[in-house]
Design an enzyme around this catalytic site. Structure first.
Site, PDB file in Angstrom:
ATOM      1  N   ARG A   1      33.170  44.672  43.257  1.00  0.00           N
ATOM      2  CA  ARG A   1      34.594  44.482  43.028  1.00  0.00           C
ATOM      3  C   ARG A   1      34.920  43.016  42.795  1.00  0.00           C
ATOM      4  O   ARG A   1      34.112  42.124  43.045  1.00  0.00           O
ATOM      5  CB  ARG A   1      35.400  45.053  44.193  1.00  0.00           C
ATOM      6  CG  ARG A   1      35.268  44.282  45.490  1.00  0.00           C
ATOM      7  CD  ARG A   1      36.107  44.961  46.586  1.00  0.00           C
ATOM      8  NE  ARG A   1      35.797  44.386  47.885  1.00  0.00           N
ATOM      9  CZ  ARG A   1      36.375  43.282  48.373  1.00  0.00           C
ATOM     10  NH1 ARG A   1      37.279  42.635  47.666  1.00  0.00           N
ATOM     11  NH2 ARG A   1      36.034  42.822  49.570  1.00  0.00           N
ATOM     12  N   HIS A   2      36.125  42.792  42.310  1.00  0.00           N
ATOM     13  CA  HIS A   2      36.603  41.444  42.023  1.00  0.00           C
ATOM     14  C   HIS A   2      37.351  40.936  43.251  1.00  0.00           C
ATOM     15  O   HIS A   2      38.035  41.703  43.905  1.00  0.00           O
ATOM     16  CB  HIS A   2      37.525  41.504  40.806  1.00  0.00           C
ATOM     17  CG  HIS A   2      37.802  40.175  40.204  1.00  0.00           C
ATOM     18  ND1 HIS A   2      38.802  39.350  40.669  1.00  0.00           N
ATOM     19  CD2 HIS A   2      37.212  39.510  39.190  1.00  0.00           C
ATOM     20  CE1 HIS A   2      38.809  38.236  39.948  1.00  0.00           C
ATOM     21  NE2 HIS A   2      37.865  38.301  39.045  1.00  0.00           N
ATOM     22  N   PRO A   3      37.209  39.641  43.577  1.00  0.00           N
ATOM     23  CA  PRO A   3      37.874  39.187  44.809  1.00  0.00           C
ATOM     24  C   PRO A   3      39.402  39.224  44.736  1.00  0.00           C
ATOM     25  O   PRO A   3      40.057  39.422  45.755  1.00  0.00           O
ATOM     26  CB  PRO A   3      37.363  37.755  44.993  1.00  0.00           C
ATOM     27  CG  PRO A   3      36.786  37.354  43.679  1.00  0.00           C
ATOM     28  CD  PRO A   3      36.351  38.606  42.994  1.00  0.00           C
ATOM     29  N   ILE A   4      39.990  39.030  43.533  1.00  0.00           N
ATOM     30  CA  ILE A   4      41.458  38.937  43.508  1.00  0.00           C
ATOM     31  C   ILE A   4      42.137  39.852  42.485  1.00  0.00           C
ATOM     32  O   ILE A   4      43.338  39.716  42.261  1.00  0.00           O
ATOM     33  CB  ILE A   4      41.927  37.479  43.286  1.00  0.00           C
ATOM     34  CG1 ILE A   4      41.326  36.894  41.999  1.00  0.00           C
ATOM     35  CG2 ILE A   4      41.578  36.596  44.481  1.00  0.00           C
ATOM     36  CD1 ILE A   4      41.946  35.573  41.564  1.00  0.00           C
TER      37      ILE A   4
ATOM     38  N   LEU B   1      39.017  46.522  39.334  1.00  0.00           N
ATOM     39  CA  LEU B   1      37.983  45.804  38.589  1.00  0.00           C
ATOM     40  C   LEU B   1      36.713  45.970  39.424  1.00  0.00           C
ATOM     41  O   LEU B   1      36.444  45.198  40.343  1.00  0.00           O
ATOM     42  CB  LEU B   1      38.388  44.327  38.458  1.00  0.00           C
ATOM     43  CG  LEU B   1      38.057  43.604  37.146  1.00  0.00           C
ATOM     44  CD1 LEU B   1      38.810  42.305  37.009  1.00  0.00           C
ATOM     45  CD2 LEU B   1      36.591  43.426  36.943  1.00  0.00           C
TER      46      LEU B   1
END
Lengths: 390, 390
Positions: free
Chosen positions: A226-229, A233
């Protein structure tokens, strides 16, 4: 004229990091003279996979190079190399620091033969300093360089990147150093020394994770795919495997919700904005996988592609290698290894308009010592003549 | 003279892949003129982490560059750029294919302004072909490029490499392309176009995994941290965490067995040779972890280091960043961002002897539009004069 035509590289590198670098130089037309250990050659000649007894590992890393067999513990060989150095532009090596000096082939010694020599070294941890004698296995460089601590899932142990990134990244950075030094020399007439360490190049690839530490004091950890922010995503489970979906703005998310027939998600306060979606990404993932369980990854990719939602199947090495994409980009090319047959090896990912041939200028790898005689003849004669003159 | 001093780069890139490339050029002394969207600038100016309101993400990728604010939909800006192009060596961009053409800034158009221009592009999937309009998120490039299929453990799903390798690898390969083209131009007077695709560069980093497919028809899968054909070469659990150990020959293994007080393992037929140890690596791992459970990873690393057994602690980002090693290699450097304070950013991993300053020649990042006026003054005047003359 090929971009690096006429550039002469004396290549003492073995195994992966160094050969990966000089292979790029060869692909662009440099003459790479690979010095191999008498009788044995580069270690990779005995690494699999083999085709008719020839190593595919060796072929892909050494196509387009010349091979000269020499015993570096033999004084005559060292004298020959010193003659040869007068006519080369670049020396490249990836021995453990100090070994080239033991051979009498360190920068200071060879510089006496050729003042403007470019001398490029890869090591695990640099040519000097606290860890310079530490062995340079890829696993060791990845462990120390920090990348294993952020690769993998929250609940998995630190994870080595599944290909030898310590070697390949060092090879790429060294190539940048060599080309920069060649350009510098073309304008100033000056040679120089280049020192690239695998641990440094791994550290450089951490990109903004370093800033999160130096600015915020945060220590980034593993967060899976996953994407941190941003969200959604991440990779999501379909009926028969995983699909990557990448949505980082509200307009696309609204469209995605419509495609899933879940307009209610648009109005859901947990998913109003990218920020909220990232905060509630676990709940959002459940909703997405609830939709995906009705489709194969191929079906879902088709549906989302048609609607302009950024997504991708996750290809294994067979799937990507057989794709039309790789064909179209000439990312696999054939080289004719004579009695060993045709080998299919990776093409050059740097597409230069001045090098438009379909094979990316890639030619076959040399037999062990194939060019020894050619070189011996030329330089032994010079040595004899040099001796006569003095 | 710095290696790339006097090389002028007109930089239309945003976010990560492109700026990562032009940052290396700037570090080596090139003049990088970053064109930023009026009022907003590079997207990364709004990415965290922030220090006093300034983005650390932006600073690390853009230190040493100039910033010019322009609106690329404004005809006057395009005219200004065309004037400027006459005086630059390299144009770099990482828009989606076709966008630069819509602006009227594609290679064919700009080549009319400067015949020997070098024009370098990064995209997700190339400037043309089946997937050229696919969006270029790092996750998408990693998914398609094959690396996720071999990254992670046997029992984990495909795993994204924990930093944006699709972007950084494309940035490195593009830099190699630009430097090769500069060298080519210095000898031939010819410019050229460079096309680098993130999916291709990910594919290139698969290294010998590709050969295992093309030679043997094998599809390599995830195998965690272990080595496919050597053992013990893996991470092993100690009392308080993991340790990497890398042994690929019998002599070292025998020594290791002695250190563990397990001479019996040397005589154990399951572990006679590297081949047998790799085949029985699970059983061997149990024996090693049985020894390690008595030691912290720090204690074990000390014991093994002293005996010359290749090993390493697995550092997280805080640990490696604070190490003496990183200090000694100048892999973290300080830049003074004026009212925003000092920022600590990654240093250049390519150590050139011609660039020996401690700060690796790294200087601060520009404020948005800091150099607009300087450039406007110079080129607007030229445009007016050009207009008068004709």
């Amino acid at each position: 004229m090929k971009p690096l035509e006429g550039v002469r590289v004396l290549d003492f590198t073995r195994v992966l990091a160094g050969p990966f670098s000089t292979k790029i130089l060869a692909d662009f037309g440099a003459e790479v003279i690979k010095i191999e250990k008498s009788g044995l050659g580069d270690d990779t000649r005995s690494f699999g996979p083999f085709q008719n007894g020839l190593s595919g590992y060796f072929v892909f890393l050494n196509s387009g190079k010349k091979s000269v067999e020499l015993n570096l513990k033999d004084e005559k060989s060292i004298q020959l190399i010193k003659q040869l150095v007068k006519d080369v532009d670049v020396v490249v090596e990836n021995f453990r620091p100090g070994v080239m000096k033991k051979f009498g082939l360190d920068y200071m010694t060879l510089k006496k033969e050729k003042e403007d020599l470019i001398y490029a070294s890869i090591s695990g941890f640099g040519q000097s300093g606290v860890w310079h004698q530490k062995p340079a296995y890829d696993l060791i460089a990845q462990a120390i360089g920090g990348i294993m601590s952020i690769n993998g899932y929250e609940d998995t142990p630190p994870t080595r990147v599944g290909s030898s990134l310590g070697d390949t990244s060092a090879g790429l950075y060294l190539t940048i150093g060599i080309l920069t030094a060649l350009f510098h020399r073309s304008r100033t007439g000056e040679g120089q020394q280049i020192d690239v360490a695998m641990a440094d190049t791994i550290y450089s690839l951490l990109e903004s994770n370093i800033m999160r530490y130096t600015v915020d004091g945060e220590t980034p950890h593993r967060i899976g795919n996953r994407h941190p922010i941003s969200a959604p995503l991440d990779t999501y489970k379909a009926k028969n495997g995983y699909l990557a979906i990448a949505i980082a703005n509200d307009a696309l998310f609204n469209k995605f919700a419509q495609v899933m027939n879940r307009e209610d998600l648009i109005e859901d306060s947990r998913f109003y904005t990218d920020f909220e979606r990232a905060f509630n990404q676990k709940a959002l993932k459940l909703e997405i996988e609830n939709w995906l369980k009705n489709y194969s990854k191929e079906q879902a990719a088709l549906i989302l592609d048609n609607e302009g939602i950024p997504c991708a199947e996750i290809y294994n090495i067979k799937e990507i290698s057989e794709s039309n994409y790789i064909k179209e980009r000439n990312m696999l090319v054939q080289v004719d290894q004579q009695q060993y047959g045709e080998f299919t090896i990776p093409g050059n990912p740097i597409k230069l308009s001045s090098l438009k041939d379909k094979n990316n200028n890639v030619t076959r790898a040399p037999a062990l010592g194939e060019h020894t005689e050619e070189l011996m003849d030329q330089y032994m004669n010079q040595m004899v003549e040099g001796g006569r003159e003095s």
